[in-house]
Scaffold this active site. Structure first.
Site, PDB file in Angstrom:
ATOM      1  N   GLU A  69       1.597  -0.644  -5.038  1.00  0.00           N
ATOM      2  CA  GLU A  69       0.674   0.424  -5.391  1.00  0.00           C
ATOM      3  C   GLU A  69       1.511   1.693  -5.319  1.00  0.00           C
ATOM      4  O   GLU A  69       1.781   2.206  -4.243  1.00  0.00           O
ATOM      5  CB  GLU A  69      -0.487   0.501  -4.396  1.00  0.00           C
ATOM      6  CG  GLU A  69      -1.501   1.552  -4.800  1.00  0.00           C
ATOM      7  CD  GLU A  69      -2.132   2.319  -3.644  1.00  0.00           C
ATOM      8  OE1 GLU A  69      -3.215   2.850  -3.837  1.00  0.00           O
ATOM      9  OE2 GLU A  69      -1.526   2.421  -2.557  1.00  0.00           O
ATOM     10  N   ASP A 126       0.830  -1.203   0.000  1.00  0.00           N
ATOM     11  CA  ASP A 126       0.000   0.000   0.000  1.00  0.00           C
ATOM     12  C   ASP A 126       0.869   1.259   0.000  1.00  0.00           C
ATOM     13  O   ASP A 126       1.868   1.328   0.726  1.00  0.00           O
ATOM     14  CB  ASP A 126      -0.867  -0.027   1.272  1.00  0.00           C
ATOM     15  CG  ASP A 126      -1.928   1.047   1.297  1.00  0.00           C
ATOM     16  OD1 ASP A 126      -2.750   1.099   0.370  1.00  0.00           O
ATOM     17  OD2 ASP A 126      -1.946   1.855   2.257  1.00  0.00           O
TER      18      ASP A 126
HETATM   19  C1  NOJ Z   1      -4.522   2.936  -0.878  1.00  0.00           C
HETATM   20  C2  NOJ Z   1      -5.641   1.986  -0.588  1.00  0.00           C
HETATM   21  O1  NOJ Z   1      -5.948   1.292  -1.767  1.00  0.00           O
HETATM   22  C3  NOJ Z   1      -6.784   2.835  -0.084  1.00  0.00           C
HETATM   23  O2  NOJ Z   1      -7.974   2.095   0.010  1.00  0.00           O
HETATM   24  C4  NOJ Z   1      -6.391   3.429   1.235  1.00  0.00           C
HETATM   25  O3  NOJ Z   1      -7.412   4.311   1.660  1.00  0.00           O
HETATM   26  C5  NOJ Z   1      -5.090   4.224   1.121  1.00  0.00           C
HETATM   27  N1  NOJ Z   1      -4.083   3.530   0.363  1.00  0.00           N
HETATM   28  C6  NOJ Z   1      -4.513   4.527   2.476  1.00  0.00           C
HETATM   29  O4  NOJ Z   1      -3.997   3.368   3.058  1.00  0.00           O
END
Ligand code: NOJ
Length: 560
Positions: free
Chosen positions: A282, A223
Site C-alpha cells: 500500500e 501497510d
Molecule cells: C492504511 C490502512 O489501510 C488504514 O486502514 C489505516 O488506518 C492506516 N494505514 C494506518 O495504519
C-alpha cells in the site's frame, strides 16, 4: 434477438506454463471485524472467517487478504498492533489463525496477511517501556522521541501533521510527572511511528515475516509502505495542508529512497521460502514512476493501483488510468494490481451513484445507477491483465452506509478531524448473510456497527440462485476468468475504435466492451457474448454487425 443469460459456458483453453500465482490472482479482502462473527459477541472473528471459507471458494477467488487480526487495543481497528505475533483475543487465537490458513490451503485458497511496519500501538511493549522508563531508556530510539520547541519545550518538534488530522506529535510525561519529550505519530497518537534506523526494528520485522511465513501464509499486504523512513533531521514542511499531499506531493516523511533497501531485505526472506510467497504494497506516492520503484524485481511483488478508485465513470478517464498503470508495470516487469473498493474508501456502488465531494461525507446518490455502473466497472476491471483485489461485500453490490449516527462511528480520524473527515465506518458495516435473523446472519448476536434495514435483501441468501443478482454476476465472472486464457494474463491491452463514451478492449481470444454513457451506443459485434453486467439482447448477427450496447453496461465476448 433473444434475451441473454449470464454465465454461458466457455470453451476451456489449453494450459500454458503458469505465471506466478499472484500475477493474475483475484484476491478477496476480508475485514475480519465485519465478515462473520463466530462467537456472537457482535464483532467478527477468525473462527467466523474460517467457517465461511467455502463461500469464498464457491465465489471463485484465488486468495484472501486478511486485515490485521493481531493483538491490538483497536484504536485504529487493528492497525495499532501491540504484538504482531499474537492474535487479538476478541478476534480469536493463534490456533484459529493457523487453522484458518490450513483450511484455506485445503480448499486451494492462498492467504495474505497484513503487516503494519510504519507504527505500532502505544501498548506495544517497546513503546510502553520507552515512555515508562523515560529518557535514557534503550527503547526510546526505536521510535522518534524529540524535545519540543519553545522555551519550555511546549511546542511540537516540527510542523508535521497527522493523516488523521491535528499535529503528528504528542508530548509525553517523564516518570517524575514533569512534561517530557514529544513522539511522532503520522496517524493517531495511539500509533507511534517506529524509527527504522534502529537495527532492532529491522530485525524484529524480519522475524515477524518469518513467524508468519513459517505458519504458511502466502503473502503480506504492507501497510503505509511509503512511510517507514523519514528524512534526516525531520525538517519542517512549511505547509498546513499536508493531508492533501498524501500520494500527490513529496514530503520528508513519505516515499524516501531509504525504504527500498528495507524491501530488498524482505524480498530475500520471501524468496528463501518455497511456494511463491509475495508482498503487496500500500504505497501512496506522487507518480507512477515512484510506484514502479516498489515493485522492481528485487523488491515487493505488487503495489495497489489506487487510480481506479479515483476515476469518474468516464471512458476516457478509465482508459488513461489503465494505460498508465500497465505502462508503469511494464517498465519493471510487475503486473497490474487493480482495486475498486477497500476498507478505507467509499464503496464503488456509491462512488458511482452521483458526484461525491471530497472532504464531505459520502452521499447515497442514485442507488440503482450506482449499482449498475459498479457492476459494469467490476466486469471491466476483471477483464484487465493483472490481478484484482475485491473488497468483501462488493460481490453483493453493497452500498456505502451513509447515515451512521456519529456516536457509533469508530474511525479515529472522525473525532480528530472535528467530524469533517474519517467516514471509513460506512464501508465497514458487517456483512449480511441471511435475509432475516439477528445481524442478518453475521452472527448470533448484534453487530458492532448498525446494519441498515434493507441489509437482508442484499444478503448472500437473498442473492444466491438469482441470475440477475450481483452475487451471481461475480460468480459467473470469476468462473469465466478462471477458464478463459486471455483474462488476467499478460501486461497489454489493445483498444479498438469506439464511439465516445465506450471502450472496446481486446485481449487474446476475448473482447470487453463497456459503455459509460447514459444512452445506448452502437458498436460492432466482436464475437460471441459471454456475460453482461446488465440485461442485453444478444446479437444473433455475425461478428461485424451492429449491436446496441445499453448505457452503463459492460459485455464480455469470446472471439475464439
Ligand atoms: C492504511 C490502512 O489501510 C488504514 O486502514 C489505516 O488506518 C492506516 N494505514 C494506518 O495504519
Amino acid at each position: 434477438m433473444t434475451p441473454y443469460a449470464p454465465g454461458a459456458p466457455d470453451t476451456p483453453a489449453p494450459a500454458a506454463a503458469p505465471p506466478a500465482w499472484w500475477r493474475e490472482a483475484v484476491v478477496y479482502q476480508v475485514y475480519p471485524r465485519s465478515f462473520a462473527d463466530g462467537n456472537g459477541d457482535g464483532m467478527g472473528d477468525l473462527p467466523g472467517v474460517r467457517g465461511r471459507l467455502p463461500y469464498l471458494k464457491e465465489l471463485g477467488v484465488d486468495a484472501l487478504w486478511l486485515n490485521p487480526f493481531y493483538a491490538s487495543p483497536q484504536a485504529d481497528a487493528g492497525y495499532d498492533v501491540a504484538d504482531h505475533r499474537a492474535v487479538e483475543p476478541v478476534l480469536g487465537t493463534l490456533a484459529d489463525a493457523e487453522g484458518l490458513i490450513r483450511d484455506a490451503h485445503a480448499l486451494g485458497l492462498r492467504v495474505i496477511v497484513d503487516l503494519v511496519p510504519n507504527h505500532s500501538s502505544e501498548r506495544h511493549e517497546w513503546f510502553r517501556r520507552a515512555v515508562e522508563e523515560g529518557p535514557g531508556s534503550p527503547y526510546r530510539d526505536r521510535y522518534h522521541f524529540r524535545p519540543g520547541k519553545g522555551e519550555e519545550g511546549e511546542l511540537p518538534p516540527n510542523d508535521w501533521t497527522s493523516v488523521f488530522a491535528g499535529p503528528a506529535w504528542t508530548r509525553t510525561r517523564n516518570p517524575d510527572g514533569t512534561p517530557g519529550d514529544w513522539y511522532l505519530h503520522l496517524f493517531a497518537p495511539e500509533q507511534p511511528d517506529f524509527d527504522w534506523d534502529h537495527p532492532a526494528v529491522r530485525e524484529d520485522f524480519h522475524a515477524i515475516l518469518r513467524f508468519w511465513l513459517d505458519r504458511g501464509v502466502d503473502g503480506f499486504r504492507v501497510d503505509v509502505a511509503q512511510g517507514l523512513v523519514k528524512a534526516e533531521g525531520l525538517p519542517d514542511i512549511g505547509r498546513t495542508d499536508q493531508r492533501r499531499m498524501l500520494g500527490t506531493e513529496a514530503t520528508p516523511y513519505w516515499d524516501q529512497d531509504g525504504v527500498h533497501e528495507i524491501y530488498r531485505s524482505w524480498r530475500r526472506i520471501l524468496d528463501a521460502y518455497p511456494g511463491e510467497r509475495m508482498a503487496v504494497a500500500e504505497a501512496w506516492v506522487p507518480t507512477p514512476e515512484r510506484t514502479a520503484l516498489y515493485v522492481r524485481p528485487d523488491e515487493l511483488h505488487q503495489a495497489f493501483d489506487f487510480d481506479l478508485m479515483g476515476v469518474s465513470w468516464d471512458a476516457g478517464e478509465i482508459r488513461r488510468v489503465v494505460d498508465t498503470s500497465l505502462e508503469t508495470g511494464r517498465t519493471v516487469g510487475s503486473s497490474a494490481t487493480w482495486v475498486l473498493s477497500n476498507h478505507d474508501t467509499c464503496r464503488h456502488a456509491t462512488r458511482f451513484a452521483g458526484p461525491q465531494t471530497g472532504g464531505e461525507p459520502p452521499r447515497a446518490g442514485d442507488r440503482a445507477l450506482g449499482l449498475r455502473r459498479a457492476r459494469a466497472a467490476t466486469l471491466l476491471m476483471l477483464a484487465l491483465p493483472g490481478s484484482a483485489y475485491l473488497y468483501q461485500g462488493e460481490e453483493l453490490g453493497l452500498p456505502e452506509v451513509t447515515d451512521l449516527p456519529d456516536e457509533v462511528r469508530q474511525d479515529p480520524s472522525f473525532v480528530r478531524s472535528g467530524k469533517t473527515d474519517g467516514f471509513r465506518d460506512g464501508c465497514r458495516v458487517p456483512m449480511p448473510w441471511t435475509v432475516a435473523g439477528p445481524s442478518y446472519g453475521f452472527g448470533t448476536g448484534g453487530s458492532w456497527l448498525p446494519q441498515p434495514e434493507d441489509w437482508g435483501q442484499l444478503s448472500v441468501e437473498a442473492q444466491t440462485g438469482d441470475p440477475d443478482s450481483t452475487l451471481e454476476l461475480y460468480r459467473a465472472a470469476l468462473a469465466l476468468r478462471r477458464r478463459h486464457p486471455g483474462l488476467g494474463a499478460g501486461d497489454t491491452v489493445a483498444w479498438d475504435d469506439a464511439p465516445d463514451g465506450a471502450l472496446v478492449l481486446r485481449r487474446p481470444g476475448f473482447v470487453c466492451t463497456a459503455n459509460t454513457a447514459d444512452r445506448a451506443l452502437t458498436i460492432l459485434v466482436p464475437g460471441r457474448p459471454l456475460l453482461a453486467s446488465s440485461p442485453v439482447e444478444t446479437a444473433e448477427g455475425a461478428p461485424g454487425t451492429e449491436f446496441s450496447l445499453p448505457p452503463h453496461t459492460t459485455v464480455w465476448w469470446t472471439t475464439t
